[in-house]
Motif scaffolding. Structure first.
Motif, PDB file in Angstrom:
ATOM      1  N   TYR A  41      -3.993  -1.597  -6.333  1.00  0.00           N
ATOM      2  CA  TYR A  41      -4.419  -0.720  -5.248  1.00  0.00           C
ATOM      3  C   TYR A  41      -5.076   0.537  -5.828  1.00  0.00           C
ATOM      4  O   TYR A  41      -4.462   1.273  -6.604  1.00  0.00           O
ATOM      5  N   GLY A  64       2.477  10.665  -1.663  1.00  0.00           N
ATOM      6  CA  GLY A  64       2.005   9.880  -0.539  1.00  0.00           C
ATOM      7  C   GLY A  64       2.867  10.069   0.687  1.00  0.00           C
ATOM      8  O   GLY A  64       2.368  10.139   1.822  1.00  0.00           O
ATOM      9  N   TYR A  65       4.164  10.192   0.465  1.00  0.00           N
ATOM     10  CA  TYR A  65       5.119  10.441   1.558  1.00  0.00           C
ATOM     11  C   TYR A  65       4.874  11.824   2.155  1.00  0.00           C
ATOM     12  O   TYR A  65       4.856  11.995   3.382  1.00  0.00           O
ATOM     13  N   ILE A  81       4.026   9.786  -7.501  1.00  0.00           N
ATOM     14  CA  ILE A  81       2.892   9.414  -6.653  1.00  0.00           C
ATOM     15  C   ILE A  81       3.389   8.996  -5.277  1.00  0.00           C
ATOM     16  O   ILE A  81       2.794   9.338  -4.249  1.00  0.00           O
ATOM     17  N   LEU A  82       4.509   8.278  -5.239  1.00  0.00           N
ATOM     18  CA  LEU A  82       5.083   7.877  -3.955  1.00  0.00           C
ATOM     19  C   LEU A  82       5.567   9.089  -3.166  1.00  0.00           C
ATOM     20  O   LEU A  82       5.404   9.148  -1.938  1.00  0.00           O
ATOM     21  N   SER A 132       0.829  -1.203   0.000  1.00  0.00           N
ATOM     22  CA  SER A 132       0.000   0.000   0.000  1.00  0.00           C
ATOM     23  C   SER A 132       0.863   1.252   0.000  1.00  0.00           C
ATOM     24  O   SER A 132       2.039   1.221   0.384  1.00  0.00           O
ATOM     25  N   LEU A 133       0.282   2.362  -0.414  1.00  0.00           N
ATOM     26  CA  LEU A 133       0.996   3.635  -0.418  1.00  0.00           C
ATOM     27  C   LEU A 133       1.364   4.050   1.003  1.00  0.00           C
ATOM     28  O   LEU A 133       2.457   4.594   1.232  1.00  0.00           O
ATOM     29  N   GLU A 134       0.489   3.790   1.948  1.00  0.00           N
ATOM     30  CA  GLU A 134       0.783   4.123   3.344  1.00  0.00           C
ATOM     31  C   GLU A 134       2.003   3.362   3.840  1.00  0.00           C
ATOM     32  O   GLU A 134       2.874   3.917   4.510  1.00  0.00           O
ATOM     33  N   TYR A 155      -3.357  13.352  -7.624  1.00  0.00           N
ATOM     34  CA  TYR A 155      -2.729  14.214  -6.624  1.00  0.00           C
ATOM     35  C   TYR A 155      -2.595  15.656  -7.104  1.00  0.00           C
ATOM     36  O   TYR A 155      -1.906  16.454  -6.476  1.00  0.00           O
ATOM     37  N   GLU A 199      -5.564   3.319  -4.429  1.00  0.00           N
ATOM     38  CA  GLU A 199      -4.918   4.556  -3.995  1.00  0.00           C
ATOM     39  C   GLU A 199      -3.842   5.040  -4.963  1.00  0.00           C
ATOM     40  O   GLU A 199      -3.552   6.226  -5.028  1.00  0.00           O
ATOM     41  N   TYR A 200      -3.273   4.120  -5.739  1.00  0.00           N
ATOM     42  CA  TYR A 200      -2.265   4.535  -6.707  1.00  0.00           C
ATOM     43  C   TYR A 200      -2.889   5.189  -7.940  1.00  0.00           C
ATOM     44  O   TYR A 200      -2.185   5.823  -8.725  1.00  0.00           O
ATOM     45  N   ALA A 215       1.235  -3.581  -7.290  1.00  0.00           N
ATOM     46  CA  ALA A 215       0.919  -2.184  -6.955  1.00  0.00           C
ATOM     47  C   ALA A 215      -0.326  -1.641  -7.636  1.00  0.00           C
ATOM     48  O   ALA A 215      -1.163  -0.991  -6.992  1.00  0.00           O
TER      49      ALA A 215
END
Length: 305
Positions: free
Chosen positions: A228, A125-126, A121-122, A91-93, A235, A230-231, A225
């Motif tokens: 998911y 998310g970070y 995208i990562l 997951s991104l989290e 954003y 969320e990806y 990946a």
């Protein structure tokens, strides 16, 4: 939960790091491959793919980066030389938490990140989960919306290369992932896939050959990946509220992300950089990429004196 990750190296910002390869175990037991090399402000490379690994960026662009930064090359969980998640958590989290655990293990108060492609995208998310960890982001040919990139650039251009016309995502009878797989297979069958990212066919082979230099490459993240949701989140709206300095570098012939993708990116503290290149400037236009990074870091005083 007991903290399982290993504190293998302590480096404060500004300390010159010698080349070291490390294994850092995350709090959920995944062993991550990390290499630290260079001197200056710490910078984490967040690779794309999902699943491309950190090696090709280090191989083709590492010398420049290491002259100016303490580079942290990380193979993300389920990628390359890193292990996989026993609980299948990609997951991104969890990815953001991996970055944060690596930062703490290495003893950095904060750092820059440099993302490529899906790495954008990562990075977002970070930034969402740990807003104080990144002092700045360098986004190199990054997508901030997979759907936007696919619908406005990837699918139309792939169809054009195949001699077809794409009716658009709204009219498409197939789900995006299925359409992407179909177009990708057709491009490969006709030996045309290289046109999506490169100016020269041989450069695709050069990049792909880097994976063969690593034994037992781990492909688990790449296989997991995109399942998911969320990806696939956009954003673009979030960019309005991320006020750290951002370099947004884009290519005029980058059909993977889209040459107009930048028009939806509205970071308030941004250096926007247009480059005559496809998707992989660290191989095909290194001079312009170097110039962009130097200008960005001088502008925001990230270089350690």
């Amino acid at each position: 939960m007991k903290n399982l990750f290993l504190v293998l190296l302590f480096i404060t910002a500004g300390f010159s790091a010698k080349s070291e390869e490390k294994r850092i175990t995350t709090s959920d037991g995944v062993e991550l491959y990390v290499k630290i090399e260079g001197k200056g402000t710490p910078c984490l490379y967040i690779h794309g793919g999902p699943g491309s690994g950190s090696y090709w960026f280090e191989k083709f662009f590492g010398d420049f980066m290491e002259e100016n930064f303490t580079m942290i090359y990380l193979d993300q969980r389920g990628v390359g030389r890193s292990g996989s998640a026993a609980n299948n958590d990609y997951s991104l989290e969890r990815m953001a938490l991996d970055f944060e655990e690596v930062r703490k293990a290495l003893g950095f108060n904060d750092w820059l990140t440099l993302g490529h492609s899906f790495g954008g995208i990562l990075q977002m998310g970070y930034a969402e989960k740990f807003p104080k960890a990144q002092k700045g982001m360098m986004m190199i040919n990054c997508t901030l919306s997979l759907k936007d990139s696919f619908c406005k650039s990837w699918a139309p251009k792939a169809s054009e290369f195949l001699g077809k016309e794409y009716s658009g995502c709204e009219q498409d009878s197939l789900p995006m992932m299925e359409r992407m797989g179909m177009l990708g297979s057709q491009l490969r069958e006709k030996d045309l896939f290289w046109k999506m990212a490169y100016s020269e066919k041989e450069n695709e082979a050069i990049m792909n050959a880097t994976w063969e230099e690593i034994e037992n490459w781990n492909y688990d993240l790449g296989n997991a990946a995109l399942a998911y949701d969320e990806y696939w989140k956009s954003y673009f709206e979030m960019t309005k509220s991320v006020d750290i300095p951002v370099l947004f570098f884009y290519g005029t012939t980058d059909w993977m992300v889209g040459p107009d993708h930048y028009k939806n990116v509205t970071f308030p503290n941004m250096l926007l950089w247009k480059s005559e290149v496809g998707h992989v400037p660290f191989l095909e236009n290194t001079n312009d990429l170097e110039k962009a990074i130097l200008n960005f870091n001088k502008k925001y005083n990230f270089f350690i004196q």
